[in-house]
Design a protein around this motif. Structure first.
Motif, mmCIF file in Angstrom:
data_model
loop_
_atom_site.group_PDB
_atom_site.id
_atom_site.type_symbol
_atom_site.label_atom_id
_atom_site.label_comp_id
_atom_site.label_asym_id
_atom_site.label_seq_id
_atom_site.Cartn_x
_atom_site.Cartn_y
_atom_site.Cartn_z
ATOM 1 N N LEU A 119 0.836 -1.203 0.000
ATOM 2 C CA LEU A 119 0.000 0.000 0.000
ATOM 3 C C LEU A 119 0.868 1.249 0.000
ATOM 4 N N GLY A 120 0.621 2.129 -0.921
ATOM 5 C CA GLY A 120 1.361 3.384 -0.974
ATOM 6 C C GLY A 120 2.763 3.228 -1.561
ATOM 7 N N LYS A 121 3.162 1.991 -1.843
ATOM 8 C CA LYS A 121 4.497 1.790 -2.429
ATOM 9 C C LYS A 121 4.390 1.375 -3.891
ATOM 10 N N LEU A 122 3.330 0.620 -4.196
ATOM 11 C CA LEU A 122 3.122 0.115 -5.556
ATOM 12 C C LEU A 122 1.657 0.325 -5.916
ATOM 13 N N PRO A 123 1.368 0.519 -7.217
ATOM 14 C CA PRO A 123 -0.048 0.577 -7.590
ATOM 15 C C PRO A 123 -0.682 -0.799 -7.339
ATOM 16 N N LEU A 124 -1.899 -0.801 -6.820
ATOM 17 C CA LEU A 124 -2.511 -2.072 -6.459
ATOM 18 C C LEU A 124 -3.982 -2.054 -6.843
ATOM 19 N N ASP A 125 -4.378 -3.004 -7.668
ATOM 20 C CA ASP A 125 -5.787 -3.113 -8.026
ATOM 21 C C ASP A 125 -6.355 -4.350 -7.332
ATOM 22 N N CYS A 126 -7.005 -4.105 -6.202
ATOM 23 C CA CYS A 126 -7.474 -5.234 -5.384
ATOM 24 C C CYS A 126 -8.644 -5.968 -6.000
ATOM 25 N N THR A 127 -9.257 -5.377 -7.023
ATOM 26 C CA THR A 127 -10.439 -6.048 -7.581
ATOM 27 C C THR A 127 -10.074 -7.372 -8.253
ATOM 28 N N GLU A 128 -8.787 -7.601 -8.453
ATOM 29 C CA GLU A 128 -8.335 -8.895 -8.987
ATOM 30 C C GLU A 128 -8.444 -9.999 -7.934
ATOM 31 N N PHE A 129 -8.537 -9.592 -6.662
ATOM 32 C CA PHE A 129 -8.502 -10.575 -5.574
ATOM 33 C C PHE A 129 -9.884 -10.727 -4.936
ATOM 34 N N ASP A 130 -10.013 -11.730 -4.062
ATOM 35 C CA ASP A 130 -11.243 -11.866 -3.284
ATOM 36 C C ASP A 130 -11.105 -11.120 -1.971
ATOM 37 N N LEU A 131 -9.880 -11.140 -1.431
ATOM 38 C CA LEU A 131 -9.626 -10.547 -0.117
ATOM 39 C C LEU A 131 -8.245 -9.896 -0.131
ATOM 40 N N ALA A 132 -8.101 -8.757 0.554
ATOM 41 C CA ALA A 132 -6.767 -8.158 0.679
ATOM 42 C C ALA A 132 -6.667 -7.454 2.027
ATOM 43 N N SER A 133 -5.525 -7.628 2.686
ATOM 44 C CA SER A 133 -5.318 -7.033 4.012
ATOM 45 C C SER A 133 -4.513 -5.752 3.892
ATOM 46 N N LEU A 134 -4.945 -4.753 4.667
ATOM 47 C CA LEU A 134 -4.341 -3.421 4.589
ATOM 48 C C LEU A 134 -3.907 -2.969 5.978
ATOM 49 N N SER A 135 -2.829 -2.183 6.027
ATOM 50 C CA SER A 135 -2.374 -1.646 7.310
ATOM 51 C C SER A 135 -2.044 -0.171 7.136
ATOM 52 N N SER A 136 -2.556 0.651 8.040
ATOM 53 C CA SER A 136 -2.354 2.093 7.911
ATOM 54 C C SER A 136 -0.940 2.539 8.286
ATOM 55 N N HIS A 137 -0.355 1.883 9.316
ATOM 56 C CA HIS A 137 0.925 2.416 9.814
ATOM 57 C C HIS A 137 2.136 2.028 8.983
#
Ligand code: PMP
Length: 379
Positions: A185-203
């Motif tokens: 997140l914030g380092k690479l472009p990411l299109d999560c719609t390709e996946f069923d689930l994706a985990s994200l972290s704010s810090h």
């Protein structure tokens, strides 16, 4: 004493001033539970929904597909255990979960915990650069596979995983795909719609600690069951009062990351180049564990033969904050499972340092860090 130069962004990143500002009113001046029916509650709810949209925009999904959690650890637990229990409840007979050998412990431990519930956990190996072996993945994913969980970017060595290939293999077998995107997140472009689930972290992306999210695709054939039971918030997947200040900070960080994605990556890449040039000019012997083409910009996993990483970290700690490539478990230093999976010996793992050059580092800091490290290593 000057503050040490902070180069441990894979552990946590400094808070963006914009995120701090977005959080500020919600700590005190504006009170309100986002689930309350009065005006104060509605204002808090609007702030939460604004943040949800900003997080969704960063990963290319619909805001309703973002479930706020306390971080990526919790998101990984829900994604893996919640999906497995959901499959059992719905009498789906697939009982295999495939993970890469270099996943974060919250993925590996969530998966192993399911053994007692009758699941078989298969760990797909990685190559010497820390990249999942696609040919093995192709062999082990099959009609028994319920879920394939592969991280986007590894947190210890920065290697980027071939997610398009992972998705292709999982889909061909009719398996679900979960991606731990905490370090992407914030380092690479990411299109999560390709996946069923994706985990994200704010810090890990200049937002506050204690908040993150789980992307749950509206198209996913199986929705995870909750791990907690309560008031039904976050579509029942993660009940509990949504923490407005943290969510507002996460949203602001996501918005900023989206606009700065290219600039941040270029800056990080340039700083690691400054560091490498400076340290090479000082005739210090070291090896890069992951070549540039396989790693996320700004990340360096470096091995200094004959030098103990923990001792370097200790001697450097008043000038630079860096991390090691081995994990300290119950007071005993054990080789990192990531470096071991890449084929390094315990000794080589103990010679490995991890650095990350982020948004708020400067070229002067990158050069200074190289000088400090080379002085310590040569001594
Ligand atoms: N996954 C990865 C790849 C991580 O790097 C981390 C944090 N070290 C986590 C999960 C856990 O994230 P959090 O701190 O938000 O629980």
């Amino acid at each position: 004493m000057p503050t040490p130069i902070y180069l441990d962004g894979h552990s946590t990143t400094p808070l963006a001033p914009e995120a701090l500002e977005a959080m500020s009113p919600w700590w005190h001046a504006q009170v309100g539970n986002p689930h309350s029916p009065h005006l104060a509650g509605m204002l808090a709810s609007q702030a939460v929904e604004r943040a949800r949209s900003d997080v969704a925009s960063l990963i290319g999904c619909d805001p309703q597909e973002v479930v706020f959690t306390s971080g990526a650890t919790e998101a990984n637990n829900i994604a893996i255990r919640g999906t497995a229990f959901s499959a059992v409840e719905r009498s789906i007979e697939r009982r295999e979960i495939v993970v890469s050998a270099i996943e974060h412990k919250s993925v590996l431990s969530s998966a192993s915990s399911l053994r007692t519930a009758g699941f078989r956990i298969i760990e797909a190996p990685v190559d010497e650069n820390g990249v999942i072996d696609i040919s093995v993945l192709e062999r082990v994913v099959g009609e028994q596979t319920l879920l394939v969980s592969v991280m986007a970017v590894n947190n210890e060595v920065g290697s980027v995983q071939p997610l398009a290939e992972v998705v292709r293999i999982a889909r061909a077998a009719g398996a679900l795909v979960h991606v731990d995107a905490a370090q992407a997140l914030g380092k690479l472009p990411l299109d999560c719609t390709e996946f069923d689930l994706a985990s994200l972290s704010s810090h890990k992306m200049y937002g506050p600690m204690g908040i993150g999210g789980l992307f749950v695709s509206s198209a996913a054939p199986v929705r995870p069951l909750p791990m907690l039971f309560g008031g039904g918030q976050e579509t029942g997947i993660r009940p509990g009062t949504v923490p407005t200040p943290l969510v507002a900070g996460f949203g602001a960080a996501a918005k900023l990351s989206r606009t700065r994605l290219g600039a941040d990556a270029a800056h990080s890449r340039a700083l690691s180049a400054v560091f490498l040039e400076e340290i090479r000019s000082r005739q210090v012997q070291f090896f890069e564990n992951v070549p540039e083409k396989e790693r996320v910009p700004g990340s360096l996993s470096l091995r200094f033969p004959g030098n103990d990483a923990m001792s370097i970290i200790g001697r450097a700690s008043d000038r630079i904050a860096i991390s090691e490539g081995s994990a300290c478990t119950s007071g005993q230093i054990t080789a990192s499972h990531v470096l071991t999976a890449m084929g390094y010996t315990q000794r080589e793992a103990s010679e490995t340092l991890r650095l990350y050059f982020g948004r708020y580092n400067s070229p002067t800091e990158a050069a200074e860090a190289a000088i400090v490290l080379s002085e310590i290593v040569r001594r």
